[in-house]
Write a protein that holds these residues in place. Sequence first.
Motif, PDB file in Angstrom:
ATOM      1  N   LYS A  90      48.884  34.568  59.736  1.00 17.45           N
ATOM      2  CA  LYS A  90      48.117  35.662  60.344  1.00 17.45           C
ATOM      3  C   LYS A  90      46.837  35.181  61.018  1.00 17.45           C
ATOM      4  CE  LYS A  90      49.863  39.446  57.445  1.00 17.45           C
ATOM      5  NZ  LYS A  90      50.991  38.663  56.912  1.00 17.45           N
ATOM      6  N   GLU A  91      46.156  34.241  60.400  1.00 17.30           N
ATOM      7  CA  GLU A  91      44.918  33.748  61.006  1.00 17.30           C
ATOM      8  C   GLU A  91      45.208  32.990  62.298  1.00 17.30           C
ATOM      9  OE1 GLU A  91      41.819  34.555  60.319  1.00 17.30           O
ATOM     10  OE2 GLU A  91      42.745  35.892  58.846  1.00 17.30           O
ATOM     11  N   ARG A  92      46.318  32.307  62.321  1.00 17.05           N
ATOM     12  CA  ARG A  92      46.696  31.602  63.551  1.00 17.05           C
ATOM     13  C   ARG A  92      47.005  32.607  64.666  1.00 17.05           C
ATOM     14  NH1 ARG A  92      50.792  29.646  66.566  1.00 17.05           N
ATOM     15  NH2 ARG A  92      50.555  27.532  67.397  1.00 17.05           N
ATOM     16  N   ILE A  93      47.654  33.697  64.299  1.00 15.30           N
ATOM     17  CA  ILE A  93      47.951  34.738  65.288  1.00 15.30           C
ATOM     18  C   ILE A  93      46.654  35.356  65.804  1.00 15.30           C
ATOM     19  CG2 ILE A  93      48.988  37.018  65.619  1.00 15.30           C
ATOM     20  CD1 ILE A  93      51.195  36.174  63.675  1.00 15.30           C
ATOM     21  N   ARG A  94      45.719  35.612  64.903  1.00 12.42           N
ATOM     22  CA  ARG A  94      44.427  36.178  65.325  1.00 12.42           C
ATOM     23  C   ARG A  94      43.696  35.224  66.273  1.00 12.42           C
ATOM     24  NH1 ARG A  94      44.369  37.933  59.590  1.00 12.42           N
ATOM     25  NH2 ARG A  94      44.752  40.193  59.630  1.00 12.42           N
ATOM     26  N   ASP A  95      43.736  33.949  65.953  1.00 10.70           N
ATOM     27  CA  ASP A  95      43.098  32.954  66.829  1.00 10.70           C
ATOM     28  C   ASP A  95      43.753  32.960  68.209  1.00 10.70           C
ATOM     29  OD1 ASP A  95      41.376  32.196  64.824  1.00 10.70           O
ATOM     30  OD2 ASP A  95      42.535  30.428  64.224  1.00 10.70           O
ATOM     31  N   LEU A  96      45.071  33.128  68.218  1.00 16.60           N
ATOM     32  CA  LEU A  96      45.799  33.153  69.484  1.00 16.60           C
ATOM     33  C   LEU A  96      45.425  34.396  70.297  1.00 16.60           C
ATOM     34  CD1 LEU A  96      47.902  31.720  71.221  1.00 16.60           C
ATOM     35  CD2 LEU A  96      49.688  32.975  69.984  1.00 16.60           C
ATOM     36  N   PHE A  97      45.320  35.537  69.618  1.00 12.36           N
ATOM     37  CA  PHE A  97      44.877  36.760  70.300  1.00 12.36           C
ATOM     38  C   PHE A  97      43.490  36.553  70.915  1.00 12.36           C
ATOM     39  CE2 PHE A  97      47.961  39.532  67.904  1.00 12.36           C
ATOM     40  CZ  PHE A  97      48.450  40.213  69.007  1.00 12.36           C
ATOM     41  N   ASP A  98      42.574  36.024  70.117  1.00 12.11           N
ATOM     42  CA  ASP A  98      41.197  35.840  70.586  1.00 12.11           C
ATOM     43  C   ASP A  98      41.143  34.877  71.773  1.00 12.11           C
ATOM     44  OD1 ASP A  98      40.316  37.565  68.628  1.00 12.11           O
ATOM     45  OD2 ASP A  98      39.805  35.973  67.201  1.00 12.11           O
ATOM     46  N   LYS A  99      41.913  33.816  71.696  1.00  6.13           N
ATOM     47  CA  LYS A  99      41.956  32.835  72.786  1.00  6.13           C
ATOM     48  C   LYS A  99      42.502  33.485  74.060  1.00  6.13           C
ATOM     49  CE  LYS A  99      43.723  28.132  73.662  1.00  6.13           C
ATOM     50  NZ  LYS A  99      44.823  28.291  74.617  1.00  6.13           N
ATOM     51  N   CYS A 100      43.531  34.281  73.893  1.00  4.66           N
ATOM     52  CA  CYS A 100      44.141  34.973  75.024  1.00  4.66           C
ATOM     53  C   CYS A 100      43.139  35.912  75.690  1.00  4.66           C
ATOM     54  CB  CYS A 100      45.358  35.751  74.533  1.00  4.66           C
ATOM     55  SG  CYS A 100      46.075  36.860  75.748  1.00  4.66           S
ATOM     56  N   LEU A 101      42.404  36.675  74.895  1.00 12.96           N
ATOM     57  CA  LEU A 101      41.454  37.649  75.440  1.00 12.96           C
ATOM     58  C   LEU A 101      40.279  36.974  76.137  1.00 12.96           C
ATOM     59  CD1 LEU A 101      41.444  40.293  72.566  1.00 12.96           C
ATOM     60  CD2 LEU A 101      42.602  40.412  74.778  1.00 12.96           C
ATOM     61  N   ILE A 102      39.967  35.757  75.734  1.00 12.75           N
ATOM     62  CA  ILE A 102      38.901  34.999  76.391  1.00 12.75           C
ATOM     63  C   ILE A 102      39.381  34.455  77.735  1.00 12.75           C
ATOM     64  CG2 ILE A 102      37.542  32.863  76.275  1.00 12.75           C
ATOM     65  CD1 ILE A 102      37.351  33.316  73.235  1.00 12.75           C
ATOM     66  N   GLU A 103      40.614  33.998  77.775  1.00 11.36           N
ATOM     67  CA  GLU A 103      41.105  33.282  78.951  1.00 11.36           C
ATOM     68  C   GLU A 103      41.659  34.187  80.050  1.00 11.36           C
ATOM     69  OE1 GLU A 103      43.838  30.223  77.885  1.00 11.36           O
ATOM     70  OE2 GLU A 103      42.369  29.108  76.683  1.00 11.36           O
ATOM     71  N   LEU A 104      42.139  35.370  79.692  1.00 13.38           N
ATOM     72  CA  LEU A 104      42.736  36.246  80.699  1.00 13.38           C
ATOM     73  C   LEU A 104      41.707  37.224  81.255  1.00 13.38           C
ATOM     74  CD1 LEU A 104      46.208  37.162  79.146  1.00 13.38           C
ATOM     75  CD2 LEU A 104      45.701  35.444  80.885  1.00 13.38           C
TER      76      LEU A 104
END
Length: 269
Positions: A90-104
Amino acid sequence: MKLWSYYFEVLEINIDDIDRITASYYKMIELKYATPLMIFQFAKFLQDEGRVKESYKIYEIGLKEFNDSRIRFEIYNNYLVQSIKFNEDKERIRDLFDKCLIELPNELVKPIIVLYSEFEYDNGLIIKAFNIVNDFIMSTSLDPIDLILLLSSKYHNNVDLRQWFEKWLTLKLTKESLMKLLKEFIKFEIANKQYDRVRTLYEYSHSNINYTFKDWEDFELEYGNESTFKKMLRFKTKLKETAADPVGFVMGSSTTSKPSNPDIIDIDM
């Protein structure tokens, strides 16, 4: 590129050598022949073969290979959906969400915001799920009415939603979006039997946008009485008189600067 796609279709159908197929995909990536579709096909192939962790690496390769924001959105979206599907940490998924929202860019992330909120909601973090969407609503320059309606629908039984309706009314919205918001707010207050607040909202609606009186009349017929119905009629008459008063119109218009976009309403609560 079509030839490569056809090659892999034939390869997967006719050859049972998983390592050979995998090596061919990697060779294609090495030669810079990979398309977004091939990235998705390769990732799915690995997932079907039970090599889920390795499939995540393919999404990462795709994110490095492609700079176009829309392509990156599709890769991120697929990456996130599959990570949730296969119960990734779950924490990895959250990190992926956060990274996505920063980059897009903001104009592409609404579906990601909704997916992120649903992910947290399904994991029991109800307040966080709400805040993920609401923080975006309050900070974006885009029209957020679709997200507002989503929150209203999902959290309609929570009386704390009222304070957010009031804050959403301070946003700069188009007339169409403002009308949708007010209708939703009115529906919320009717459900909570806050009838005086409903009348205040109807007055606000008619004072700010061209809102039909039929809804208010229907409301009074169902929930009001003779006194409240007459009060509505007096308000309606007063509103018509104000609109017909050219002096009042000139005075009102002289104190308010006209917005650059006539379809935008700046609400002063």
